[in-house]
Design a protein around this motif. Structure first.
Motif, PDB file in Angstrom:
ATOM      1  N   VAL A 289       0.837  -1.203   0.000  1.00 42.72           N
ATOM      2  CA  VAL A 289       0.000   0.000   0.000  1.00 42.72           C
ATOM      3  C   VAL A 289       0.869   1.248   0.000  1.00 42.72           C
ATOM      4  O   VAL A 289       0.635   2.197  -0.765  1.00 42.72           O
ATOM      5  CB  VAL A 289      -0.946   0.000   1.222  1.00 42.72           C
ATOM      6  N   LYS A 290       1.895   1.265   0.836  1.00 40.63           N
ATOM      7  CA  LYS A 290       2.796   2.420   0.907  1.00 40.63           C
ATOM      8  C   LYS A 290       3.496   2.653  -0.433  1.00 40.63           C
ATOM      9  O   LYS A 290       3.657   3.797  -0.882  1.00 40.63           O
ATOM     10  CB  LYS A 290       3.820   2.205   2.011  1.00 40.63           C
ATOM     11  N   ALA A 291       3.909   1.566  -1.099  1.00 39.33           N
ATOM     12  CA  ALA A 291       4.646   1.682  -2.353  1.00 39.33           C
ATOM     13  C   ALA A 291       3.769   2.187  -3.497  1.00 39.33           C
ATOM     14  O   ALA A 291       4.234   2.921  -4.370  1.00 39.33           O
ATOM     15  CB  ALA A 291       5.256   0.328  -2.726  1.00 39.33           C
ATOM     16  N   LEU A 292       2.493   1.799  -3.484  1.00 39.74           N
ATOM     17  CA  LEU A 292       1.603   2.144  -4.601  1.00 39.74           C
ATOM     18  C   LEU A 292       0.783   3.402  -4.357  1.00 39.74           C
ATOM     19  O   LEU A 292       0.234   3.977  -5.306  1.00 39.74           O
ATOM     20  CB  LEU A 292       0.664   0.976  -4.917  1.00 39.74           C
ATOM     21  N   LYS A 293       0.692   3.852  -3.105  1.00 34.71           N
ATOM     22  CA  LYS A 293      -0.127   5.032  -2.800  1.00 34.71           C
ATOM     23  C   LYS A 293       0.315   6.301  -3.532  1.00 34.71           C
ATOM     24  O   LYS A 293      -0.518   7.160  -3.834  1.00 34.71           O
ATOM     25  CB  LYS A 293      -0.179   5.272  -1.289  1.00 34.71           C
ATOM     26  N   PRO A 294       1.609   6.490  -3.835  1.00 33.47           N
ATOM     27  CA  PRO A 294       1.966   7.694  -4.597  1.00 33.47           C
ATOM     28  C   PRO A 294       1.322   7.727  -5.984  1.00 33.47           C
ATOM     29  O   PRO A 294       1.182   8.801  -6.573  1.00 33.47           O
ATOM     30  CB  PRO A 294       3.501   7.589  -4.700  1.00 33.47           C
ATOM     31  N   GLN A 295       0.927   6.553  -6.490  1.00 35.35           N
ATOM     32  CA  GLN A 295       0.352   6.479  -7.828  1.00 35.35           C
ATOM     33  C   GLN A 295      -1.162   6.305  -7.821  1.00 35.35           C
ATOM     34  O   GLN A 295      -1.849   6.763  -8.743  1.00 35.35           O
ATOM     35  CB  GLN A 295       0.978   5.300  -8.602  1.00 35.35           C
ATOM     36  N   PHE A 296      -1.688   5.639  -6.791  1.00 34.89           N
ATOM     37  CA  PHE A 296      -3.123   5.332  -6.740  1.00 34.89           C
ATOM     38  C   PHE A 296      -3.698   5.641  -5.354  1.00 34.89           C
ATOM     39  O   PHE A 296      -3.029   5.454  -4.343  1.00 34.89           O
ATOM     40  CB  PHE A 296      -3.362   3.857  -7.071  1.00 34.89           C
ATOM     41  N   ALA A 297      -4.965   6.075  -5.339  1.00 27.32           N
ATOM     42  CA  ALA A 297      -5.624   6.425  -4.073  1.00 27.32           C
ATOM     43  C   ALA A 297      -5.962   5.184  -3.263  1.00 27.32           C
ATOM     44  O   ALA A 297      -6.038   5.235  -2.028  1.00 27.32           O
ATOM     45  CB  ALA A 297      -6.889   7.223  -4.351  1.00 27.32           C
ATOM     46  N   ALA A 298      -6.192   4.051  -3.940  1.00 33.12           N
ATOM     47  CA  ALA A 298      -6.553   2.821  -3.241  1.00 33.12           C
ATOM     48  C   ALA A 298      -5.879   1.634  -3.920  1.00 33.12           C
ATOM     49  O   ALA A 298      -5.591   1.668  -5.121  1.00 33.12           O
ATOM     50  CB  ALA A 298      -8.067   2.627  -3.238  1.00 33.12           C
ATOM     51  N   VAL A 299      -5.639   0.578  -3.141  1.00 32.92           N
ATOM     52  CA  VAL A 299      -5.009  -0.640  -3.654  1.00 32.92           C
ATOM     53  C   VAL A 299      -5.859  -1.830  -3.230  1.00 32.92           C
ATOM     54  O   VAL A 299      -6.164  -1.990  -2.038  1.00 32.92           O
ATOM     55  CB  VAL A 299      -3.579  -0.804  -3.095  1.00 32.92           C
ATOM     56  N   VAL A 300      -6.265  -2.676  -4.187  1.00 34.51           N
ATOM     57  CA  VAL A 300      -7.068  -3.861  -3.876  1.00 34.51           C
ATOM     58  C   VAL A 300      -6.422  -5.080  -4.519  1.00 34.51           C
ATOM     59  O   VAL A 300      -5.675  -4.970  -5.498  1.00 34.51           O
ATOM     60  CB  VAL A 300      -8.522  -3.715  -4.364  1.00 34.51           C
ATOM     61  N   LEU A 301      -6.721  -6.255  -3.966  1.00 37.39           N
ATOM     62  CA  LEU A 301      -6.198  -7.510  -4.487  1.00 37.39           C
ATOM     63  C   LEU A 301      -7.321  -8.292  -5.142  1.00 37.39           C
ATOM     64  O   LEU A 301      -8.357  -8.547  -4.524  1.00 37.39           O
ATOM     65  CB  LEU A 301      -5.575  -8.332  -3.354  1.00 37.39           C
ATOM     66  N   ASP A 302      -7.119  -8.676  -6.405  1.00 37.32           N
ATOM     67  CA  ASP A 302      -8.061  -9.532  -7.121  1.00 37.32           C
ATOM     68  C   ASP A 302      -7.895 -10.950  -6.605  1.00 37.32           C
ATOM     69  O   ASP A 302      -6.800 -11.521  -6.655  1.00 37.32           O
ATOM     70  CB  ASP A 302      -7.764  -9.474  -8.620  1.00 37.32           C
TER      71      ASP A 302
END
Length: 250
Positions: free
Chosen positions: A230-243
């Motif tokens: 989540v920390k790594a992807l938050k600069p690019q996306f507001a939310a992170v989910v797992l399929d």
């Protein structure tokens, strides 16, 4: 027909080199068979930087010169709007650039890495290749993806076990317009997953949410590293989910 027979019949060829498993194997086989082969890499916002690095490494190892062609597929409204035939229009632009460069270099015939495992009914880009008379030797000779990997391993190619990696545009849902900024966000997010030790994944862009598609074997790793992801992807996306559906090879 075998690949050896194909290259004997077509001794001078231009190759659309993506840096992936299939086109890498074609390059090596062409060189091994004594074919005069000229590889071209089409550099666009759709291709991550590591693919170009892999293409350069392949050509260096095979002793051939790589020619890099700049392209801007998003200049085409049909590509930018990302309709069902986006891949068709993109292939037209990409291989149109290769055809023009190859002709200027004295090559009349072009090949690509489509293999016998690829489903033509689900790939509009193949129709574009047929219209431009681009040969697909692996498909013509009945060589499957599994056979490509095995033969690549025997030849000592570093790509033999490289996961399939479709262009970055495939991360954007059909019907959602593609921008350079969105492609850069996806590439940055996927680079972070590589850094964290994940492989054979996709970061799908759903609005401002990153939907992670991972092989089932990496689900537990994702949960263990949930906070880091989540920390790594938050600069690019507001939310992170797992399929929760495991990712299959494209």
């Amino acid at each position: 027909m075998t690949l050896q027979e194909f290259f004997t019949r077509h001794p001078r060829l231009a190759l659309g080199l993506s840096g992936g498993v299939d086109s890498a194997y074609l390059l090596a086989e062409a060189v091994r068979c004594g074919c005069r082969i000229q590889p071209y890499f089409v550099d666009s916002p759709f291709q991550p930087r590591f693919e170009l690095e892999h293409a350069r490494r392949l050509c260096e190892e095979q002793g051939v010169e790589l020619k890099v062609l700049p392209a801007q597929p998003l200049a085409d409204e049909n590509v930018r709007q990302n309709g069902p035939l986006r891949c068709y229009y993109c292939k037209k632009q990409v291989f149109g650039a290769i055809l023009a460069a190859a002709k200027a270099d004295g090559f009349e015939e072009i090949i690509d890495g489509t293999n016998a495992s690829d489903d033509a009914s689900d790939r509009p880009g193949m129709r574009a290749l047929e219209e431009m008379r681009v040969y697909s030797p692996l498909r013509l000779c009945g060589v499957t993806k599994a056979q490509v990997r095995q033969a690549s391993r025997e030849l000592g190619l570093f790509t033999w076990n490289k996961p399939a990696y479709a262009c970055l545009a495939t991360r954007i849902p059909t019907g959602t317009a593609i921008t350079t900024e969105v492609l850069q966000r996806v590439e940055a997010a996927e680079n972070e997953l590589f850094r964290l030790g994940f492989s054979d994944f996709r970061v799908r862009c759903v609005g401002d949410t990153a939907k992670l598609q991972l092989p089932a074997a990496q689900f537990s790793k994702a949960l263990e590293q949930r906070k880091e992801l989540v920390k790594a992807l938050k600069p690019q996306f507001a939310a992170v989910v797992l399929d929760l559906e495991p990712r299959g090879e494209e």
